[in-house]
Structure formats: C-alpha cells, structure tokens
Design a protein around this motif. Structure first.
Motif, short mmCIF file in Angstrom:
data_model
loop_
_atom_site.label_atom_id
_atom_site.label_comp_id
_atom_site.label_asym_id
_atom_site.label_seq_id
_atom_site.Cartn_x
_atom_site.Cartn_y
_atom_site.Cartn_z
N ARG A 150 -0.35 5.27 -2.28
CA ARG A 150 -1.21 4.78 -3.36
C ARG A 150 -0.67 5.21 -4.72
O ARG A 150 -0.67 4.43 -5.67
CB ARG A 150 -2.64 5.28 -3.19
N ASP A 153 2.13 3.08 -5.68
CA ASP A 153 1.64 1.78 -6.13
C ASP A 153 1.25 1.86 -7.61
O ASP A 153 1.53 0.97 -8.40
CB ASP A 153 0.43 1.37 -5.28
N ARG A 154 0.60 2.97 -7.96
CA ARG A 154 0.19 3.18 -9.35
C ARG A 154 1.40 3.24 -10.26
O ARG A 154 1.42 2.62 -11.34
CB ARG A 154 -0.60 4.50 -9.43
N LEU A 156 4.29 1.94 -9.72
CA LEU A 156 4.89 0.60 -9.80
C LEU A 156 4.17 -0.23 -10.86
O LEU A 156 4.80 -0.99 -11.59
CB LEU A 156 4.83 -0.09 -8.43
N GLU A 175 13.01 -2.42 -8.74
CA GLU A 175 12.27 -1.36 -8.05
C GLU A 175 12.74 -1.23 -6.61
O GLU A 175 12.84 -2.22 -5.89
CB GLU A 175 10.77 -1.71 -8.05
N GLU A 200 5.03 -3.13 3.57
CA GLU A 200 4.05 -4.20 3.40
C GLU A 200 3.10 -3.89 2.24
O GLU A 200 2.77 -4.77 1.45
CB GLU A 200 3.25 -4.38 4.69
N ILE A 201 2.69 -2.63 2.14
CA ILE A 201 1.74 -2.29 1.08
C ILE A 201 2.41 -2.34 -0.29
O ILE A 201 1.86 -2.90 -1.24
CB ILE A 201 1.13 -0.89 1.32
N LEU A 202 3.59 -1.76 -0.40
CA LEU A 202 4.22 -1.67 -1.72
C LEU A 202 5.00 -2.93 -2.09
O LEU A 202 5.20 -3.21 -3.27
CB LEU A 202 5.14 -0.45 -1.79
N ALA A 203 5.43 -3.68 -1.08
CA ALA A 203 6.13 -4.94 -1.31
C ALA A 203 7.31 -4.81 -2.28
O ALA A 203 7.42 -5.56 -3.25
CB ALA A 203 5.16 -6.02 -1.80
N ILE A 204 8.15 -3.81 -2.06
CA ILE A 204 9.40 -3.71 -2.82
C ILE A 204 10.54 -3.47 -1.84
O ILE A 204 10.32 -3.14 -0.68
CB ILE A 204 9.38 -2.58 -3.89
N ASN B 120 2.28 -8.69 -7.75
CA ASN B 120 1.31 -7.83 -7.09
C ASN B 120 0.51 -7.08 -8.14
O ASN B 120 1.06 -6.67 -9.16
CB ASN B 120 2.01 -6.83 -6.19
N ARG B 122 -1.05 -3.72 -8.92
CA ARG B 122 -0.85 -2.38 -8.40
C ARG B 122 -2.07 -1.51 -8.64
O ARG B 122 -2.89 -1.80 -9.50
CB ARG B 122 0.36 -1.73 -9.08
N SER B 123 -2.12 -0.42 -7.89
CA SER B 123 -3.20 0.56 -8.05
C SER B 123 -3.34 0.95 -9.52
O SER B 123 -2.36 1.23 -10.19
CB SER B 123 -2.86 1.79 -7.21
N GLY B 124 -4.57 0.95 -10.02
CA GLY B 124 -4.80 1.35 -11.41
C GLY B 124 -4.72 0.21 -12.40
O GLY B 124 -5.11 0.35 -13.54
N GLN B 125 -4.23 -0.94 -11.96
CA GLN B 125 -4.17 -2.08 -12.88
C GLN B 125 -5.46 -2.88 -12.80
O GLN B 125 -6.15 -2.88 -11.79
CB GLN B 125 -2.99 -2.99 -12.52
N ALA B 139 -0.34 -9.40 -3.75
CA ALA B 139 -1.40 -8.57 -3.17
C ALA B 139 -2.10 -7.79 -4.26
O ALA B 139 -1.56 -7.56 -5.33
CB ALA B 139 -0.79 -7.62 -2.14
N ASN B 142 -4.77 -1.04 -3.24
CA ASN B 142 -5.89 -0.10 -3.27
C ASN B 142 -5.99 0.48 -4.67
O ASN B 142 -5.00 0.87 -5.26
CB ASN B 142 -5.64 1.05 -2.30
N ARG B 159 -6.73 -5.48 -1.17
CA ARG B 159 -7.03 -4.13 -0.71
C ARG B 159 -7.86 -3.36 -1.74
O ARG B 159 -8.42 -2.33 -1.46
CB ARG B 159 -5.73 -3.35 -0.45
#
Lengths: 269, 221
Positions: A150, A153-154, A156, A175, A200-204, B120, B122-125, B139, B142, B159
């Motif tokens: 997570r 993801d932030r 990114l 990335e 799959e979650i990060l898609a990079i 996508n 991203r988290s926090g956006q 996507a 979360n 998510r």
C-alpha cells in the motif's frame, strides 16, 4: 545524459539502502560511471552499507550549502573505480534539502556520471519528495506484505503527481517494481503475497525479485554491498536486476521453492 | 361540465423596457426617433415598460412622455422603478406599476462533463468529477478515492473508495470490473467492504440505489 534513478518505497525497512548500494555497485561493475546519493539526511546509513563511513569528511548538505565542492564530498569506492558515494549529513534534518540546491547538485553530477542513484528516505515528506523529484526512473522497493504494497502504491501516486516530470508534463517517470525479502516457501504457505499478487495490485513492470537471504544482513554488517557476494542468491538476483535495468532480458530466478527433483539434480538447472 | 367562461392564469412575457435617463424630453425623443428609424416595423405597436429608476426628482413630465410615445405608436404597458410621487402620477394616467423581476443571476446548469482518467489511481490520490461521470481506465488502489456527481465506471479493480452521486443524484451508479472496494456510496447511502461482500458474489458488478438502500447487479459480461 545521466539517468537519475530513485530507489524509493514509502515504507521503511524494506531494503531501499541495501538495494541502492547493490544496484549502484552492479552498474559500476558493468563499467557504467555511477554515483549513489544518500538522501536520508539525519539518519545516514548508505555509507555504512557501502563500507566508507570512516572516509566521510564533507556531505551532501555541505555541497548544497556551498560549504564544499562536489569533488571534496564524493567518496570513491575502494572496490570499484567507477563508483562514487555522496553521503548524507548526520547532523542536519531533511529541511536542508531544497529543490534548487538538489537540482544544482544533480545537474553538476549529470555532467560526469552515467547513472545517479538517489537512495530515498522512508516516508512521503521533504526528504523522500526531493529524492524522487528529479528522477527519470523509479525503482519501487516493496516487501511482499500488504502494508508495504500500500505504501508503494502511495509513492507511485506521488511519482505521477509530485515529480518534476509530472509538473512539467514531460514523459512520466519509468516505474519499476523491485520485490525484496521474498520467501517462496512462505508464499506457498500463504503467509506472504506472491509476485503475481503484488504485480497485479501495483500494475508496474517487475525489475527483480530478491530472495530473503542471510547474506544480506551479513553483507550490510561488513560494509560490502551484497551484489559483490556472487555466491548468494540475493547477490545473483541483484546482478539480474542490474542486467534488466540495462535492457537485458533475464529470466526471474528464486521465486519458486528450491526443492530440486531427481531429474533436475542430474541435469542441473 | 361546461368550460368556465374565463380562467385566470399566470404567465410571463418578455417585454422591452425603455430606460429613461434624462428628464429633457426633447433630447430623449430625438434619440428615440433615431433608434426607431433603424427598425420602424419592429417597434410598431410594440408593448413597452418605462423604467424611471434614473429619474429621482418629482417634476418629471410623465404625461408629456406618455403622449410623445403614443404619438409614435408605441404601447405603454406600465412603468417601473419610479419614485412614489411619479408612481402616483402614473396611476392617475392609467398606467400600471410593474415590479421588475429579479434578474436571474444563476447561469443555466452546465452540461454534464465526463471525466476520463487513463491511469491507475494510487493510494492517497483523489479524483473528483464535478457535474458529471467519471470513467477510469485502470485500477483504484486501496486508500484511493474516486468521487463523481454522476456515475463512476472503473475498467479495472476497485479496491479503494468510490462515491457516486456526490451532489445527491440517486440515479448514479458505480460499475467496476472487480469489486473489492473499501467503501461504495451513492447519494450518501454507503456500504463498507463487509456489506459489499455479503451482497455480491460476482467479481464485477453495478451498484445502484434501490429506494433507500444499495444493491448490486451483476453485469452481462
């Protein structure tokens, strides 16, 4: 033109500094002139991992403030002549990093070096933002667990909105995902996310998978980047990662459990 | 039942308003004549309201003005914006006192604009589609939030949080390729992840408001 690579993650303790040291050393061993910069002002670690902590006189903040020139602050690696380290200051804090100052230092370095590796501090504050702001390539270091994913993801999201390339509407930062501390047996037992889950979650794009290894801690403690240890899985995995970064097509190793079957034992694999 | 012989209904008409800015009738008429000369047919028998808000003194020759306008075949419907004394005079002259309706200051509602995001989230956006639908090719992670005054379409996994009909539109829907949301909300009615799991077995789906509560419809994919 130098490529500026940020090694970042959001979360702490996932292996940013270990990876920065290993990738910088790997690039230099491939003959590419490389400098690795510690952006973790106040919590300087990179010099320890690189084994040059006794040779730090001037640091990154001194150069930004004009108290020293680059040549005084850059530390030449003892093992590899194409590798240099720009250490962080231990006595300042992250506010010492200004956009103008960092930009100026990176511009100067870009004249001399082929790769500039920025070892980002954890978090999403000033230090981390400065480390990623000027990047061309981001290596997002992630552990196979939900909180790390997570936070990645932030980060990114930050790369896509807060970087120089985003602000100037240039081609976005490239990335890459670097999955560290990967343990295939724990993935199998369901304790850890798999490579595919994280992808799959990060898609990079996946740059490399570094297996959990005793050799990493051993290397850190002795001040030798783990990539030097070509006996260890982690060292080999970092070599593969560097090769991929340089555009080679190398298959991903160490993502399945190492239980060799009878035939494999005979024919090798 | 036979139709009543008369009905009283309200209706609004658009009238031309003649603003009088000077009490010098000769000057006013000279300007009016030159205007009328530009389009004599248009003004022939045209109903007019006279606005006297610029005339603040009471010795204005309203009678004279009325005669002059009638002589040019203009029909005076009433006057507006006049002082109390002039209003009284107007009444005596048989003119109606009309109150100007408020100039409508709110512009007509902007047409719905669809916002399309090709990456996508991203988290926090946070992404907000004001006055319209939101379409995401990617996507929603979360900890990310997507909000729209209209509907939200996600061609990827949801998510994070999705809030459709943020301005209160109960017909808004949320469609996602994979529903793994932390929270979904339509016009203020919301479900958390666990409610969503109870109601949906499919991965993809369309969430909409059914009366007061949310429901999930499966998509014909």
């Amino acid at each position: 033109m130098a490529q500026i690579i940020v090694v970042t993650s959001g979360k702490g303790g996932v292996g940013k500094t270990t990876s920065s040291a290993a990738i910088a050393t790997g690039l230099a061993m491939q003959g590419r002139k490389t400098v690795v910069i510690d952006f973790d002002i106040g919590l300087r670690n990179l010099d320890l991992i690189m084994g040059c902590e006794r040779r730090v006189v001037y640091d990154f903040v001194n150069v930004i403030n004009g108290e020293a020139n680059l040549n005084q602050a850059l530390i030449k690696d003892k093992r590899c002549e194409k590798l240099f380290v720009l250490p962080a200051s231990q006595t300042r804090d992250k506010d010492a990093l200004t956009k103008e100052g960092v930009g100026r230092v990176l511009d100067d370095l870009a004249k001399d070096f082929e790769f500039i590796i920025c070892d980002s501090p954890a978090g999403i504050e000033q230090g981390a933002m400065m480390a990623l702001y000027f990047a061309d390539i981001a290596i997002v270091t992630t552990n196979p667990e939900v909180s790390s994913v997570r936070d990645s993801d932030r980060i990114l999201g930050m790369l896509q909105s807060k970087s120089r390339r985003a602000e100037l509407n240039l081609e976005p930062i490239k990335e890459y995902l670097l999955l560290t501390r990967y343990s295939p047996s724990r993935v199998k037992s369901g304790e850890m996310l798999s490579v595919d889950d994280v992808k799959e979650i990060l898609a990079i794009e996946l740059l490399g998978v570094i297996p959990e290894s005793q050799s990493v801690l051993k290397a850190s403690n002795s001040g030798v980047p783990v990539i030097i240890d070509q006996e260890s899985d982690a060292g080999l995995a970092y070599s593969d990662t560097v090769a991929r970064l340089l555009g080679e097509d190398v298959p991903v190793r160490f993502i399945t459990e190492e239980k060799k079957g009878f035939l494999q034992r005979i024919f090798g694999s | 039942m036979s139709k009543p012989s008369l009905e009283l209904k309200g209706a609004s008409f658009t009238l031309s308003v003649l603003h009088i800015n000077s009490s010098d009738l000769t000057a006013v008429m000279a300007e009016l004549d030159s205007k009328l000369a530009q389009a004599p047919q248009f003004f022939l028998g045209a109903p007019l309201v006279i606005n006297l808000s610029a005339i603040q003194h009471n010795d204005f020759n309203l009678h004279g003005l009325k005669e002059l306008l009638i002589s040019r075949q203009l029909v005076i419907v009433g006057i507006t914006g006049a002082t109390t004394v002039l209003s009284k005079q107007a009444k005596d002259l048989g003119l109606a006192i009309v109150k100007a309706g408020k100039q409508s200051t709110t512009p007509p509602p902007a047409p719905r604009q669809t916002k399309i995001v090709k990456q996508n989230i991203r988290s926090g956006q946070q992404v907000y589609a004001k006055n319209g639908d939101l379409i995401i090719f990617g996507a929603v992670g979360n900890g990310a939030e997507v909000i729209a005054d209209g509907s939200i379409h996600i061609y990827g996994a949801l998510r994070g949080k999705a809030m459709a009909g943020a301005a209160g539109d109960p017909t808004a829907v949320i469609i996602a390729h994979s529903l793994e949301a932390e929270l979904v909300s339509i016009a203020g009615q919301y479900w958390l992840a666990e409610n969503l799991q109870q109601h949906s077995s499919d991965k993809s789906g369309c969430i909409r408001l059914n009366g007061e509560s949310l429901m999930v419809e499966s998509l014909p994919l």
